[in-house]
Every structure is written in C-alpha cells, then in structure tokens.
Design an enzyme around this catalytic site. Structure first.
Site, PDB file in Angstrom:
ATOM      1  CG  ASN A   1     109.968  31.991 -16.043  1.00 56.59           C
ATOM      2  OD1 ASN A   1     108.990  31.607 -15.401  1.00 56.59           O
ATOM      3  ND2 ASN A   1     110.383  31.394 -17.146  1.00 56.59           N
TER       4      ASN A   1
ATOM      5  NE  ARG B   1     106.780  31.592 -19.524  1.00 59.50           N
ATOM      6  CZ  ARG B   1     107.347  30.576 -20.120  1.00 59.50           C
ATOM      7  NH1 ARG B   1     108.629  30.397 -20.005  1.00 59.50           N
ATOM      8  NH2 ARG B   1     106.646  29.762 -20.864  1.00 59.50           N
TER       9      ARG B   1
ATOM     10  CG  HIS C   1     104.574  26.691 -25.264  1.00 64.98           C
ATOM     11  ND1 HIS C   1     104.389  25.424 -25.773  1.00 64.98           N
ATOM     12  CD2 HIS C   1     105.451  26.563 -24.244  1.00 64.98           C
ATOM     13  CE1 HIS C   1     105.118  24.574 -25.075  1.00 64.98           C
ATOM     14  NE2 HIS C   1     105.772  25.238 -24.132  1.00 64.98           N
TER      15      HIS C   1
ATOM     16  NE  ARG D   1     103.642  19.363 -19.322  1.00 70.10           N
ATOM     17  CZ  ARG D   1     103.946  20.566 -19.773  1.00 70.10           C
ATOM     18  NH1 ARG D   1     103.164  21.156 -20.671  1.00 70.10           N
ATOM     19  NH2 ARG D   1     105.007  21.193 -19.342  1.00 70.10           N
TER      20      ARG D   1
ATOM     21  NE  ARG E   1     119.635  16.955 -25.210  1.00 68.56           N
ATOM     22  CZ  ARG E   1     119.836  18.064 -24.509  1.00 68.56           C
ATOM     23  NH1 ARG E   1     120.828  18.862 -24.827  1.00 68.56           N
ATOM     24  NH2 ARG E   1     119.077  18.380 -23.494  1.00 68.56           N
TER      25      ARG E   1
ATOM     26  CD  GLU F   1     109.302  30.887 -24.128  1.00 66.30           C
ATOM     27  OE1 GLU F   1     110.324  30.216 -23.925  1.00 66.30           O
ATOM     28  OE2 GLU F   1     108.176  30.527 -23.787  1.00 66.30           O
TER      29      GLU F   1
HETATM   30  P1  ADP Z   1     111.500  23.657 -22.139  1.00 66.42           P
HETATM   31  O1  ADP Z   1     110.142  23.284 -22.645  1.00 66.42           O
HETATM   32  O2  ADP Z   1     111.797  23.137 -20.765  1.00 66.42           O
HETATM   33  O3  ADP Z   1     111.873  25.106 -22.359  1.00 66.42           O
HETATM   34  P2  ADP Z   1     113.339  23.138 -24.289  1.00 66.42           P
HETATM   35  O4  ADP Z   1     112.613  23.968 -25.258  1.00 66.42           O
HETATM   36  O5  ADP Z   1     114.689  23.575 -23.833  1.00 66.42           O
HETATM   37  O6  ADP Z   1     112.475  22.788 -23.029  1.00 66.42           O
HETATM   38  O7  ADP Z   1     113.481  21.679 -24.929  1.00 66.42           O
HETATM   39  C1  ADP Z   1     114.085  20.622 -24.278  1.00 66.42           C
HETATM   40  C2  ADP Z   1     114.029  19.413 -25.195  1.00 66.42           C
HETATM   41  O8  ADP Z   1     114.811  19.686 -26.369  1.00 66.42           O
HETATM   42  C3  ADP Z   1     114.614  18.156 -24.554  1.00 66.42           C
HETATM   43  O9  ADP Z   1     113.783  17.044 -24.811  1.00 66.42           O
HETATM   44  C4  ADP Z   1     115.919  17.995 -25.297  1.00 66.42           C
HETATM   45  O10 ADP Z   1     116.305  16.669 -25.390  1.00 66.42           O
HETATM   46  C5  ADP Z   1     115.579  18.537 -26.655  1.00 66.42           C
HETATM   47  N1  ADP Z   1     116.799  18.799 -27.404  1.00 66.42           N
HETATM   48  C6  ADP Z   1     117.726  19.734 -27.181  1.00 66.42           C
HETATM   49  N2  ADP Z   1     118.759  19.595 -28.064  1.00 66.42           N
HETATM   50  C7  ADP Z   1     118.463  18.528 -28.831  1.00 66.42           C
HETATM   51  C8  ADP Z   1     119.102  17.846 -29.922  1.00 66.42           C
HETATM   52  N3  ADP Z   1     120.269  18.230 -30.374  1.00 66.42           N
HETATM   53  N4  ADP Z   1     118.487  16.795 -30.468  1.00 66.42           N
HETATM   54  C9  ADP Z   1     117.298  16.371 -29.993  1.00 66.42           C
HETATM   55  N5  ADP Z   1     116.650  16.954 -28.997  1.00 66.42           N
HETATM   56  C10 ADP Z   1     117.211  18.016 -28.413  1.00 66.42           C
END
Ligand code: ADP
Length: 398
Positions: free
Chosen positions: A7, A91, A180, A241, A285, A384
């Site tokens: 990727n 990817r 996605h 975004r 978070r 994925e």
């Molecule tokens: P990407 O789109 O880069 O693959 P992810 O699917 O890993 O991203 O998602 C990242 C998001 O998930 C971040 O905003 C992160 O804060 C959120 N996230 C991960 N764990 C938690 C949690 N325990 N509570 C709230 N949000 C979370």
C-alpha cells in the site's frame, strides 16, 4: 500460498505478508519518509522485537528493495526466497469507471492508474510507482491492482451522476466514484456471515468511520450508493476534510482569501473537518477528551460529525427501501462506543435501538442492538489487507 500486500502512499509504504492457508499475517511493516531525509523501514513480526532499517531511500523502488531485504533477512525475515510469494496485491486509490474489479496488472491497467492521477493526485502516482518497482525487482511475479473505487462501480447512473452539464462527464469523466471500497466490500462479505444469511438476501448500511469516513448502501451484496464522490473529499465531515458543503464556499474563499486552486484544495482536505472546526485535533480521541473537559468547539465538531452520519444513514435506509443491518467499522466505528451511541440515538422510529451494555465493546465483532431493534446493528472490524489478499489469490489462481 503467501501473498505480499503493498500500500504505497506519496512518501510512505505499508506492507504485509498473509499466509492464505489460514489468512494469518506473517509480518507487516512500514517505510516512512521515502525521498525525504530520515527514511526508515520498520519491520514487525509478532513476538519479535521490531527490525528497523534507517538508510536513505530515494524513491519507491529503493523502498521496495529494502522491503524485500527485510522479508528475506536471515534473522528477521519470514521467507527464504521470493519464490515463496505467489503474488503481490497493490492497493490503488482510483481506477475510474472501467476498473470494476481487482485485476491482474498489464499496460492497460497502468495506463488507467495514470489517467486517474487527475482525481487521485496524492495517491495514484505512488500506487503506480509501487507496481513498477515490483515489476522491476521481482520480474515475472504477478501483480494485482485492488482499487478503492471498484466495489462502488455497481451504482446506477442516476446515483453516480452529478447534476452539472453532461458534457463534463463526457469530457473529463466527472462523476461519483466512491472510496474505501475494499473495506465496504469486506463488510459486505463478513456481515452476512455474522448474521447467518446469504448476502443476496440482505440490505446493509456499512459505516466506515475513521480519519476518512464514508457510508455505503449495500443492496444484496452490491453497492447502491456511497458518500464519497469524485474524490474522497465528498460526503461526511472527516478528521481534516470538509465533506459536503455548498460549492459556492469554494469560489467565495478563493476570491476573498486570495487562494490558489491548490491552496483551496489543501484547506478543504487538510485543514477542515473536525480539525478545522475544533482547532483542537483531527483525532476523535482527543476531541472526545477535550469535549469532556468542556471545550465547546470540540463538542461542536463531534455534534456536527454525528448529525452528518445520521443524515446519510437515514438517506441510505430510504434508498435501500429498508435495511436489515447497520455495521460500524474503521477506527471510530470499531472503538468509540459514545460515537456509535450518539449516531444511533433517537432512531427507534426507524427501527434502530442500541443496547448500551452490548455497545460497550471495542475492536471486536459484536451485535450492539437490542433484541427488539428491527434493524440489527453490529461492530465488525474491517480487514482491508485480507480482502486485498483474497482478491489477489483469486485472480492469480484463475
Ligand atoms: P484511517 O482512516 O487512517 O485508516 P482509522 O480507521 O485508524 O483511520 O481511524 C482513526 C480514527 O479512529 C482517529 O480519529 C482515532 O481517534 C479514532 N479512534 C481510534 N480509537 C478510538 C477510541 N477508542 N475512541 C474514539 N476514537 C477512536
């Protein structure tokens, strides 16, 4: 059979080897800062200390050479020879309208990836470099392109067309493509298994909520609609975004803030969304923490995110003429019980009722709706990489 998954981002590269006999990950790794000072490769094998290579890597070819070195390394490697790898799954962000499925890479596929650099300028060039590097370093090894857009190419024309003069669709292929796709496809396969019914009998709304977020309305296993568009900027508000806004905001800001098209693009892609509204972070978070401590703009950003997910969820249930299940996935969807609860709050009237006890899960498959919820609600962690590996295996064994 072992499949290598690559990727490639613009200056980074993630990889993984999956053993298809049990779909186990043998190793995974990341190369950062390709073409920038401070390049390094971090190679991870479960139960072992990370193997880190810090050396200049001037381009993706250089990076992939080091990836192969790590895979074959006497101490940290997981294969003895490249012959053990049956195929490489790449990817790729944008495949345009013709790439309706994952496909064995040939010149036509590479030309298509090049053509759609116009709509994926940050990703398609790196994706192509990754493929070309593998062709050079591992000649004869089958390369398979797995597009983020493919799963959505079953949308009907009245869903994917934009109401602008038709000539721009003909001239530039401007329309909705969706992204996605690999994640939504994984959910379209896994959810029916979890529910215990064939996918042909189920209508599902898949909610991939992460740094980038999108919903997909999946009718009998096929995508009917999705929230991202020509590019991953359309649809929901995301980490950085803006998602859907009145397009006039663009031209107004361009004129009044004296922005170039490129600057405006950066503003809407990198400085907007939850980060732009809260001024705190793009990470949910951090936002949940700040909101709990009384930060009003963090609260506002979260409320704006929730109402937008609800908006698409309601729209997609209507478009599907009813739905059997809603699935939460992605970093936020898998981990944030509060976001899931807020999104599903007060939706009993359309048949969605969350069970607070069941919703108290993180990162694992679970039914989170109550027994009397007409529409079942699940958490299903996306995978994925496995989806890319499965597609690759299927194509190279055909
Ligand atoms: P990407 O789109 O880069 O693959 P992810 O699917 O890993 O991203 O998602 C990242 C998001 O998930 C971040 O905003 C992160 O804060 C959120 N996230 C991960 N764990 C938690 C949690 N325990 N509570 C709230 N949000 C979370």
């Amino acid at each position: 059979m072992k499949i290598l998954i690559i990727n490639c981002g613009s200056s980074s590269l993630k990889y993984q080897i999956i053993d298809m006999t049990n779909e186990n990950t043998l190793c995974k790794g990341l190369v950062e800062r390709i073409g920038i000072e401070g390049s390094r490769l971090i190679h991870k094998v479960e139960g072992q200390e990370n193997y880190v290579i810090e050396t200049p890597m001037k381009d993706h070819k250089d990076a992939i050479k080091h990836v192969f070195d790590a895979l074959l390394d006497e101490k940290h490697g997981v294969i003895k020879s490249l012959d053990e790898i049956s195929g490489i799954g790449h990817r790729v962000l944008h495949g345009g309208p013709d790439m309706t499925e994952s496909i064995l890479v040939d010149q036509r596929v590479k030309d298509t990836i090049k053509e759609f650099v116009k709509f994926g300028p940050l990703h398609n060039p790196g994706n192509l470099m990754g493929i070309e590097a593998c062709e050079e370093i591992a000649p004869g090894k089958p390369n398979v392109a797995v597009f983020d857009t493919s799963f959505h190419q079953t949308m009907p024309d009245y869903v994917y067309m934009y109401p602008i003069p038709y000539e721009y669709y003909e001239k530039y292929s401007i329309r909705k493509y969706g992204f996605h796709g690999t994640s939504h496809k994984y959910i379209s396969h896994r959810a029916p298994e979890v529910i215990g019914k064939p996918k042909e009998e189920l209508n599902i709304v898949s909610c991939h909520l992460g740094n980038g977020s999108s919903l997909a309305a999946i009718a009998c296993g096929k995508c009917f609609d999705t929230s991202m568009g020509l590019t991953p900027l359309e649809g929901l508000m995301m980490g950085t975004r803006c998602g859907n806004i009145d397009p006039t905001v663009d031209s107004f800001l361009q004129q009044n803030e004296n922005l170039s098209a490129a600057e405006l693009n950066t503003l809407l892609n990198k400085k907007s969304g939850a980060l732009g509204v809260s001024g705190v972070s793009s990470d949910f978070r951090d936002l949940e923490e700040a909101a709990a401590e009384g930060n009003d703009r963090a609260r506002l950003a979260l409320d704006m995110f929730v109402i937008r997910v609800k908006r698409f969820l309601g729209a997609y249930i209507a478009e599907l003429k009813g739905c059997d299940a809603v699935v939460f996935t992605g970093g936020i969807g898998e981990n944030s019980a509060t976001m899931r609860a807020d999104i599903c709050k007060d939706l009993e009237h359309i048949g969605i009722k969350i069970d607070p006890e069941r919703n108290n899960v993180r990162g694992k498959e679970a039914l989170i709706s109550s027994d009397d919820s007409k529409i079942k609600v699940y958490v299903i962690p996306t995978d994925e990489e496995v989806m890319i590996a499965r597609d690759t295996m299927e194509i190279i064994t055909k």
